[in-house]
Design a protein around this motif. Structure first.
Motif, PDB file in Angstrom:
ATOM      1  N   ASP A 429       0.847  -1.195   0.000  1.00 28.26           N
ATOM      2  CA  ASP A 429       0.000   0.000   0.000  1.00 28.26           C
ATOM      3  C   ASP A 429       0.887   1.253   0.000  1.00 28.26           C
ATOM      4  O   ASP A 429       1.615   1.510   0.967  1.00 28.26           O
ATOM      5  CB  ASP A 429      -0.900  -0.013   1.233  1.00 28.26           C
ATOM      6  CG  ASP A 429      -1.815   1.213   1.303  1.00 28.26           C
ATOM      7  OD1 ASP A 429      -1.838   1.992   0.330  1.00 28.26           O
ATOM      8  OD2 ASP A 429      -2.503   1.376   2.343  1.00 28.26           O
ATOM      9  N   LEU A 430       0.820   2.016  -1.103  1.00 27.19           N
ATOM     10  CA  LEU A 430       1.643   3.227  -1.241  1.00 27.19           C
ATOM     11  C   LEU A 430       0.799   4.500  -1.181  1.00 27.19           C
ATOM     12  O   LEU A 430       1.215   5.550  -1.679  1.00 27.19           O
ATOM     13  CB  LEU A 430       2.415   3.193  -2.562  1.00 27.19           C
ATOM     14  CG  LEU A 430       3.429   2.049  -2.724  1.00 27.19           C
ATOM     15  CD1 LEU A 430       4.058   2.097  -4.102  1.00 27.19           C
ATOM     16  CD2 LEU A 430       4.504   2.138  -1.652  1.00 27.19           C
ATOM     17  N   SER A 431      -0.392   4.416  -0.561  1.00 26.12           N
ATOM     18  CA  SER A 431      -1.282   5.584  -0.502  1.00 26.12           C
ATOM     19  C   SER A 431      -0.706   6.703   0.358  1.00 26.12           C
ATOM     20  O   SER A 431      -1.106   7.855   0.232  1.00 26.12           O
ATOM     21  CB  SER A 431      -2.663   5.175   0.021  1.00 26.12           C
ATOM     22  OG  SER A 431      -2.551   4.586   1.307  1.00 26.12           O
ATOM     23  N   GLN A 432       0.237   6.349   1.239  1.00 28.82           N
ATOM     24  CA  GLN A 432       0.847   7.362   2.106  1.00 28.82           C
ATOM     25  C   GLN A 432       2.307   7.620   1.726  1.00 28.82           C
ATOM     26  O   GLN A 432       3.087   8.100   2.537  1.00 28.82           O
ATOM     27  CB  GLN A 432       0.763   6.912   3.573  1.00 28.82           C
ATOM     28  CG  GLN A 432      -0.676   6.734   4.068  1.00 28.82           C
ATOM     29  CD  GLN A 432      -0.719   6.259   5.514  1.00 28.82           C
ATOM     30  OE1 GLN A 432      -0.153   6.909   6.391  1.00 28.82           O
ATOM     31  NE2 GLN A 432      -1.382   5.142   5.751  1.00 28.82           N
ATOM     32  N   ALA A 433       2.659   7.261   0.491  1.00 27.31           N
ATOM     33  CA  ALA A 433       4.036   7.461   0.012  1.00 27.31           C
ATOM     34  C   ALA A 433       4.016   8.182  -1.327  1.00 27.31           C
ATOM     35  O   ALA A 433       2.969   8.342  -1.954  1.00 27.31           O
ATOM     36  CB  ALA A 433       4.740   6.113  -0.114  1.00 27.31           C
ATOM     37  N   HIS A 434       5.193   8.614  -1.754  1.00 29.52           N
ATOM     38  CA  HIS A 434       5.318   9.268  -3.058  1.00 29.52           C
ATOM     39  C   HIS A 434       6.592   8.775  -3.728  1.00 29.52           C
ATOM     40  O   HIS A 434       7.667   8.765  -3.119  1.00 29.52           O
ATOM     41  CB  HIS A 434       5.376  10.787  -2.917  1.00 29.52           C
ATOM     42  CG  HIS A 434       5.354  11.514  -4.230  1.00 29.52           C
ATOM     43  ND1 HIS A 434       4.203  11.986  -4.804  1.00 29.52           N
ATOM     44  CD2 HIS A 434       6.354  11.825  -5.104  1.00 29.52           C
ATOM     45  CE1 HIS A 434       4.484  12.564  -5.956  1.00 29.52           C
ATOM     46  NE2 HIS A 434       5.798  12.473  -6.163  1.00 29.52           N
ATOM     47  N   ILE A 435       6.487   8.355  -4.989  1.00 25.01           N
ATOM     48  CA  ILE A 435       7.643   7.890  -5.759  1.00 25.01           C
ATOM     49  C   ILE A 435       8.245   9.081  -6.515  1.00 25.01           C
ATOM     50  O   ILE A 435       7.569   9.719  -7.316  1.00 25.01           O
ATOM     51  CB  ILE A 435       7.233   6.789  -6.761  1.00 25.01           C
ATOM     52  CG1 ILE A 435       6.687   5.572  -6.004  1.00 25.01           C
ATOM     53  CG2 ILE A 435       8.413   6.392  -7.630  1.00 25.01           C
ATOM     54  CD1 ILE A 435       6.165   4.481  -6.915  1.00 25.01           C
ATOM     55  N   TRP A 436       9.533   9.330  -6.268  1.00 27.07           N
ATOM     56  CA  TRP A 436      10.182  10.494  -6.851  1.00 27.07           C
ATOM     57  C   TRP A 436      11.109  10.172  -8.014  1.00 27.07           C
ATOM     58  O   TRP A 436      11.363  11.034  -8.854  1.00 27.07           O
ATOM     59  CB  TRP A 436      10.996  11.240  -5.788  1.00 27.07           C
ATOM     60  CG  TRP A 436      10.159  11.986  -4.809  1.00 27.07           C
ATOM     61  CD1 TRP A 436       9.855  11.619  -3.535  1.00 27.07           C
ATOM     62  CD2 TRP A 436       9.490  13.234  -5.022  1.00 27.07           C
ATOM     63  NE1 TRP A 436       9.051  12.550  -2.939  1.00 27.07           N
ATOM     64  CE2 TRP A 436       8.811  13.559  -3.822  1.00 27.07           C
ATOM     65  CE3 TRP A 436       9.396  14.112  -6.100  1.00 27.07           C
ATOM     66  CZ2 TRP A 436       8.055  14.713  -3.676  1.00 27.07           C
ATOM     67  CZ3 TRP A 436       8.649  15.274  -5.958  1.00 27.07           C
ATOM     68  CH2 TRP A 436       7.981  15.566  -4.760  1.00 27.07           C
ATOM     69  N   ASP A 437      11.666   8.954  -8.064  1.00 28.35           N
ATOM     70  CA  ASP A 437      12.686   8.704  -9.084  1.00 28.35           C
ATOM     71  C   ASP A 437      12.710   7.254  -9.534  1.00 28.35           C
ATOM     72  O   ASP A 437      11.979   6.396  -9.019  1.00 28.35           O
ATOM     73  CB  ASP A 437      14.070   9.119  -8.559  1.00 28.35           C
ATOM     74  CG  ASP A 437      14.475   8.354  -7.303  1.00 28.35           C
ATOM     75  OD1 ASP A 437      13.756   7.407  -6.917  1.00 28.35           O
ATOM     76  OD2 ASP A 437      15.522   8.699  -6.710  1.00 28.35           O
ATOM     77  N   ALA A 438      13.596   6.979 -10.517  1.00 26.47           N
ATOM     78  CA  ALA A 438      13.716   5.639 -11.088  1.00 26.47           C
ATOM     79  C   ALA A 438      14.244   4.634 -10.073  1.00 26.47           C
ATOM     80  O   ALA A 438      13.902   3.444 -10.140  1.00 26.47           O
ATOM     81  CB  ALA A 438      14.639   5.685 -12.307  1.00 26.47           C
ATOM     82  N   SER A 439      15.067   5.089  -9.124  1.00 22.26           N
ATOM     83  CA  SER A 439      15.606   4.181  -8.100  1.00 22.26           C
ATOM     84  C   SER A 439      14.486   3.530  -7.304  1.00 22.26           C
ATOM     85  O   SER A 439      14.558   2.347  -6.953  1.00 22.26           O
ATOM     86  CB  SER A 439      16.546   4.945  -7.157  1.00 22.26           C
ATOM     87  OG  SER A 439      17.648   5.451  -7.859  1.00 22.26           O
ATOM     88  N   SER A 440      13.433   4.303  -7.012  1.00 22.51           N
ATOM     89  CA  SER A 440      12.302   3.779  -6.236  1.00 22.51           C
ATOM     90  C   SER A 440      11.513   2.751  -7.052  1.00 22.51           C
ATOM     91  O   SER A 440      11.082   1.723  -6.531  1.00 22.51           O
ATOM     92  CB  SER A 440      11.383   4.914  -5.811  1.00 22.51           C
ATOM     93  OG  SER A 440      12.107   5.875  -5.075  1.00 22.51           O
ATOM     94  N   VAL A 441      11.333   3.033  -8.352  1.00 25.36           N
ATOM     95  CA  VAL A 441      10.642   2.076  -9.233  1.00 25.36           C
ATOM     96  C   VAL A 441      11.450   0.787  -9.321  1.00 25.36           C
ATOM     97  O   VAL A 441      10.903  -0.322  -9.251  1.00 25.36           O
ATOM     98  CB  VAL A 441      10.428   2.676 -10.632  1.00 25.36           C
ATOM     99  CG1 VAL A 441       9.782   1.651 -11.567  1.00 25.36           C
ATOM    100  CG2 VAL A 441       9.573   3.941 -10.558  1.00 25.36           C
ATOM    101  N   ALA A 442      12.767   0.918  -9.456  1.00 29.63           N
ATOM    102  CA  ALA A 442      13.641  -0.259  -9.524  1.00 29.63           C
ATOM    103  C   ALA A 442      13.564  -1.067  -8.236  1.00 29.63           C
ATOM    104  O   ALA A 442      13.590  -2.310  -8.262  1.00 29.63           O
ATOM    105  CB  ALA A 442      15.077   0.179  -9.798  1.00 29.63           C
ATOM    106  N   ALA A 443      13.460  -0.387  -7.088  1.00 32.28           N
ATOM    107  CA  ALA A 443      13.357  -1.088  -5.805  1.00 32.28           C
ATOM    108  C   ALA A 443      12.056  -1.891  -5.730  1.00 32.28           C
ATOM    109  O   ALA A 443      12.048  -3.047  -5.277  1.00 32.28           O
ATOM    110  CB  ALA A 443      13.434  -0.080  -4.664  1.00 32.28           C
TER     111      ALA A 443
END
Length: 481
Positions: A429-443
């Motif tokens: 559940d990422l409703s309380q998070a924010h993805i800022w960059d490609a590193s986060s998508v890769a993780a």
């Protein structure tokens, strides 16, 4: 500007600054390896032009030590013509950088770097005065003390006339009348006897010339803009007003081009003289900047013999007062240091140390800003929290991620999941998070891959629109396997 008191304040401030510019311009000429008249002409044209085209009112631009240090090797190795050509090209670069919005990068300079910048400038200004008070006749020291005393106590009696001007006049009268032999402005070099005239750089107009001067011109443009924009921001804070940094960047370029075509060594904003103008003398308009340049030439050409008799002790006293006025004493007070986060103190100290060690403001600001970013990234990296709740039937587990996901925090994220012990269905559940960059998508991709290798399914939910857009574009495309 209709108030006579404003006119008087601006005129007297310009006169004080004009006097203070003379020894500095001569000193910077020596650093650059050119005739003293070149530095004086540069200060005149820079101040007059920037008063018209610049973005920050009451800020003083003239020949500076930072610019002199950058272009000195070019003058030494290739000659004065190449130096002048580099100044003109630097002006072109500054106009281009201003038009491209480089001034907006000032938003990313942290307050701790600004404080370090101000404090290091105060230290550099003081260090520049030390040679003037070492190995000199003993009479210099009483004169210096008298000058400081006048500037400390006179404002308590009256502020009609700037204390620095009174101090300069009184000390000059004393030394001349008593015949006291102490170093004077005239000892720094001959003052010009006529106005500068337009010149064309004496260099071949070839690609080889361009490749020779371009690195020096770019370095001068960047150092000049850095110092000018930082000084403008400082004056904004002191006067509680705003100024156009884009216009200031372009104005600096125009001023350097004009200065180059008058055979000058170029320059940028001067923190010391700006502090004399704004903080000590109370100037607030373009008139003081214009008059500082105008008075400089009048003083040199018309009153050259009188100006030559001004004891250096009087001008050193003015600059020492500028040091004390410039330094942010509150920043090193025990109470402030006790409450300030260690990271902020570290950034301030690193900025000061780099500027003082290199005598280059740009180096200190860049290294200080990078240090601040590293400390910030390290601090924020721990703000992405992960909590796990297993369903009552034990068939699924929901991981809730809270915080900012970027390269620093996402690296820790992968290790926060129980790939072996979790049930077959996992919801992130990422409703309380924010993805800022490609590193986060890769993780996130790495987390999904580890679960899939164990035959488990992963569902990512709650993405906000920007995060979902970035995840949709990059997911599954960041690795070759």
């Amino acid at each position: 500007m209709s108030d006579p008191r404003v006119w008087r304040t601006e005129a007297l401030a310009g006169l004080v600054v004009g006097l203070a510019l003379i020894p500095e311009a001569i000193s910077f000429s020596i650093i650059a390896g050119v005739d003293p008249a070149v530095g004086l002409f540069s200060s005149f044209t820079m101040a007059v032009v920037i008063s018209i085209v610049g973005g920050r009112r009451a800020m003083i631009s003239a020949a500076t030590g930072a610019v002199a240090l950058v272009i000195a090797p070019l003058n030494r190795e290739h000659g004065f013509g190449y130096l002048v050509a580099a100044v003109i090209l630097a002006g072109v670069f500054q106009i281009a950088l201003g038009a491209l919005g480089v001034a907006k990068l000032m938003r990313f300079v942290p307050r701790s770097v600004m404080v370090g910048f101000v404090n290091s400038l105060a230290i550099l200004i003081f260090m520049a005065q030390v040679p003037e008070i070492t190995g000199v006749p003993f009479a210099v020291y009483p004169l210096l003390a008298a000058g400081l005393a006048l500037m400390v106590f006179l404002p308590k009696i009256t502020t009609v006339i700037p204390a620095p001007l009174v101090s300069i006049v009184i000390l000059t009268v004393i030394t001349v009348a008593a015949g006291i032999a102490v170093p004077t402005v005239g000892d720094k070099g001959a003052l010009p006897s006529s106005l500068p005239v337009p010149v064309v750089p004496d260099v071949p107009l070839t690609l080889d010339t361009l490749t020779t001067i371009a690195p020096y011109a770019l370095a001068m443009a960047l150092v000049g803009l850095m110092e000018s924009l930082m000084t403008a921001k400082l004056v904004d804070d002191i006067t509680d007003t705003r100024s156009s940094k884009t216009r200031e960047s372009i104005g600096q370029g125009v001023a350097n081009i004009v200065t180059g075509f008058f055979g000058g060594m170029g320059g940028c904003a001067m923190i010391g003289q700006t502090m004399i103008n704004v903080k000590v003398s109370g100037a607030r308009t373009r008139l003081s900047t214009f008059l500082a340049g105008a008075f400089l030439m009048v003083l040199c050409i018309v009153f050259g013999p009188l100006v030559s008799d001004i004891p250096m002790a009087a001008l050193v006293a003015v600059m020492v007062m500028v040091c004390f006025a410039t330094f942010d004493w509150h920043s090193i007070a025990p109470g402030t240091l006790g409450r300030m986060p260690a990271g902020e103190i570290t950034v301030m100290v690193v900025t000061v140390a780099c500027v003082v060690a290199t005598h280059n403001l740009a180096v200190g600001v860049v290294i200080g800003s990078v240090t601040a970013m590293v400390i910030f990234a390290k601090r924020v990296a721990h703000l992405a929290e992960v909590t796990a709740v297993t369903a009552p039937d034990g068939r699924s587990v929901r991981y809730t991620v809270t915080g900012e996901m970027f390269f620093a925090s996402s690296n820790e994220l992968v290790g926060r999941f129980d790939y072996v012990g979790d049930p077959d269905r996992i919801v992130i559940d990422l409703s309380q998070a924010h993805i800022w960059d490609a590193s986060s998508v890769a993780a996130l991709d790495a987390i999904e891959t580890r679960y899939k290798q164990r035959g488990k399914t992963v569902e990512i939910s709650g993405l906000n629109n920007p995060s979902a857009d970035l995840h949709g574009k990059l997911s599954g495309r960041l690795t070759s396997h």
